[in-house]
Scaffold this motif. Sequence first.
Motif, PDB file in Angstrom:
ATOM      1  N   VAL A 109       0.859  -1.186   0.000  1.00  9.59           N
ATOM      2  CA  VAL A 109       0.000   0.000   0.000  1.00  9.59           C
ATOM      3  C   VAL A 109       0.894   1.235   0.000  1.00  9.59           C
ATOM      4  N   GLU A 110       0.565   2.199  -0.843  1.00 17.67           N
ATOM      5  CA  GLU A 110       1.256   3.489  -0.858  1.00 17.67           C
ATOM      6  C   GLU A 110       0.216   4.577  -0.654  1.00 17.67           C
ATOM      7  N   PHE A 111       0.496   5.504   0.254  1.00 15.23           N
ATOM      8  CA  PHE A 111      -0.457   6.588   0.479  1.00 15.23           C
ATOM      9  C   PHE A 111       0.262   7.836   0.978  1.00 15.23           C
ATOM     10  N   LEU A 112      -0.423   8.959   0.846  1.00 12.89           N
ATOM     11  CA  LEU A 112       0.091  10.244   1.301  1.00 12.89           C
ATOM     12  C   LEU A 112      -0.581  10.623   2.608  1.00 12.89           C
ATOM     13  N   SER A 113       0.162  11.309   3.458  1.00  9.53           N
ATOM     14  CA  SER A 113      -0.392  11.766   4.732  1.00  9.53           C
ATOM     15  C   SER A 113      -0.029  13.224   4.948  1.00  9.53           C
ATOM     16  N   LEU A 114      -1.026  14.014   5.301  1.00  5.32           N
ATOM     17  CA  LEU A 114      -0.815  15.390   5.737  1.00  5.32           C
ATOM     18  C   LEU A 114      -1.198  15.448   7.207  1.00  5.32           C
ATOM     19  N   PHE A 115      -0.280  15.913   8.030  1.00  6.59           N
ATOM     20  CA  PHE A 115      -0.556  15.952   9.461  1.00  6.59           C
ATOM     21  C   PHE A 115      -0.279  17.345   9.996  1.00  6.59           C
ATOM     22  N   GLY A 116      -1.211  17.861  10.788  1.00  2.00           N
ATOM     23  CA  GLY A 116      -1.038  19.170  11.394  1.00  2.00           C
ATOM     24  C   GLY A 116      -1.449  19.140  12.849  1.00  2.00           C
ATOM     25  N   SER A 117      -1.037  20.142  13.589  1.00  2.00           N
ATOM     26  CA  SER A 117      -1.438  20.236  14.983  1.00  2.00           C
ATOM     27  C   SER A 117      -2.934  20.513  15.059  1.00  2.00           C
ATOM     28  N   GLN A 118      -3.480  20.429  16.257  1.00  2.00           N
ATOM     29  CA  GLN A 118      -4.920  20.577  16.415  1.00  2.00           C
ATOM     30  C   GLN A 118      -5.411  21.894  15.816  1.00  2.00           C
ATOM     31  N   GLY A 119      -6.456  21.818  15.001  1.00  2.00           N
ATOM     32  CA  GLY A 119      -7.017  23.024  14.392  1.00  2.00           C
ATOM     33  C   GLY A 119      -6.515  23.280  12.990  1.00  2.00           C
ATOM     34  N   GLU A 120      -5.417  22.582  12.573  1.00  2.00           N
ATOM     35  CA  GLU A 120      -4.897  22.762  11.220  1.00  2.00           C
ATOM     36  C   GLU A 120      -5.444  21.663  10.326  1.00  2.00           C
ATOM     37  N   ARG A 121      -6.115  22.043   9.255  1.00  2.00           N
ATOM     38  CA  ARG A 121      -6.687  21.077   8.334  1.00  2.00           C
ATOM     39  C   ARG A 121      -6.287  21.431   6.912  1.00  2.00           C
ATOM     40  N   ALA A 122      -6.382  20.429   6.037  1.00  2.00           N
ATOM     41  CA  ALA A 122      -6.146  20.687   4.623  1.00  2.00           C
ATOM     42  C   ALA A 122      -7.357  21.421   4.068  1.00  2.00           C
ATOM     43  N   HIS A 123      -7.114  22.525   3.393  1.00  2.00           N
ATOM     44  CA  HIS A 123      -8.210  23.316   2.836  1.00  2.00           C
ATOM     45  C   HIS A 123      -8.292  23.068   1.335  1.00  2.00           C
ATOM     46  N   LEU A 124      -9.448  22.612   0.868  1.00  2.00           N
ATOM     47  CA  LEU A 124      -9.647  22.345  -0.550  1.00  2.00           C
ATOM     48  C   LEU A 124     -10.426  23.489  -1.175  1.00  2.00           C
ATOM     49  N   ARG A 125      -9.955  23.928  -2.324  1.00  2.00           N
ATOM     50  CA  ARG A 125     -10.638  25.019  -3.031  1.00  2.00           C
ATOM     51  C   ARG A 125     -11.370  24.438  -4.235  1.00  2.00           C
ATOM     52  N   ALA A 126     -12.666  24.661  -4.292  1.00  2.00           N
ATOM     53  CA  ALA A 126     -13.474  24.120  -5.387  1.00  2.00           C
ATOM     54  C   ALA A 126     -13.218  24.905  -6.671  1.00  2.00           C
ATOM     55  N   ARG A 127     -13.418  24.246  -7.797  1.00  2.00           N
ATOM     56  CA  ARG A 127     -13.290  24.912  -9.089  1.00  2.00           C
ATOM     57  C   ARG A 127     -14.383  25.963  -9.229  1.00  2.00           C
ATOM     58  N   PRO A 128     -14.024  27.181  -9.666  1.00  2.00           N
ATOM     59  CA  PRO A 128     -15.058  28.213  -9.846  1.00  2.00           C
ATOM     60  C   PRO A 128     -16.107  27.766 -10.852  1.00  2.00           C
ATOM     61  N   LYS A 129     -17.346  28.048 -10.568  1.00  2.00           N
ATOM     62  CA  LYS A 129     -18.413  27.668 -11.478  1.00  2.00           C
ATOM     63  C   LYS A 129     -18.399  28.556 -12.712  1.00  2.00           C
ATOM     64  N   ALA A 130     -18.577  27.919 -13.850  1.00  2.00           N
ATOM     65  CA  ALA A 130     -18.652  28.679 -15.093  1.00  2.00           C
ATOM     66  C   ALA A 130     -19.971  29.436 -15.149  1.00  2.00           C
ATOM     67  N   LYS A 131     -19.983  30.522 -15.849  1.00  2.00           N
ATOM     68  CA  LYS A 131     -21.194  31.316 -15.952  1.00  2.00           C
ATOM     69  C   LYS A 131     -22.294  30.506 -16.619  1.00  2.00           C
ATOM     70  N   GLY A 132     -23.439  30.456 -15.991  1.00  2.00           N
ATOM     71  CA  GLY A 132     -24.558  29.696 -16.538  1.00  2.00           C
ATOM     72  C   GLY A 132     -24.616  28.271 -16.048  1.00  2.00           C
ATOM     73  N   GLU A 133     -23.597  27.823 -15.270  1.00  2.00           N
ATOM     74  CA  GLU A 133     -23.593  26.452 -14.760  1.00  2.00           C
ATOM     75  C   GLU A 133     -24.591  26.339 -13.619  1.00  2.00           C
ATOM     76  N   PRO A 134     -25.374  25.265 -13.584  1.00  2.00           N
ATOM     77  CA  PRO A 134     -26.386  25.105 -12.527  1.00  2.00           C
ATOM     78  C   PRO A 134     -25.743  25.062 -11.151  1.00  2.00           C
TER      79      PRO A 134
END
Length: 214
Positions: free
Chosen positions: A182-207
């Motif tokens: 098994v191979e995997f990635l790990s991100l570890f931070g102190s309490q309160g630190e989380r990985a923040h994901l940014r969503a792709r901006p919605k295109a104009k007219g997208e539902p």
Amino acid sequence: MSLPVWQADGVDDDLEHALVSVGPRLRALRRQRETTLADLSAATGISVSTLSRLESGARRPTLELLLPLAKAHGVTLDELVDAPPTGDPRIHLRPVVRYGMTMLPLTRRAGGIQAYKLVIAAGSARRQPEPKTHEGYEWLYVLNGRLRIVLGEQDLVLSPGEAAEFDTRLPHWFGAADDNAVEFLSLFGSQGERAHLRARPKAKGEPTRDGGRG
């Protein structure tokens, strides 16, 4: 047996050169990892003023100071002392075998979120869950193989491309789900630190979620 005068002088010169090179090396490592003096002070227990004087060469380095700094920067003491005055910008990552896994650090900085690549070898004996707890927050992403994760009362299996995040104060354990590697990635931070994901901006007219139009 005492050294000849010319040999003793050479040893002294080499030692002095090594000590003089420590300051620039410390500064180069810290800046490369985008770590502040305050962050490094918190990680090592060495005052900001002492760290600043070490980097400038105004404070002579001692073993008591260099050991925690080498640990914080993720380098060996030899690497820290023997580095040239300009510093080596390359990072030589060294895998560590721990808890039945091979851990490869992907970040070298004091404080902040730490990143690792972890590998559990095929046929690993790491199959019996032994949940642990500690302060922090972790994010896992599976690259290859099947990863078994025990989180409190939950027993999950993640496949390549799947991720999990959890508060490490919750009893947790992870290992191979079968006899394959098994191979995997790990991100570890102190309490309160989380990985923040940014969503792709919605295109104009997208539902949007409510059925409207963006």
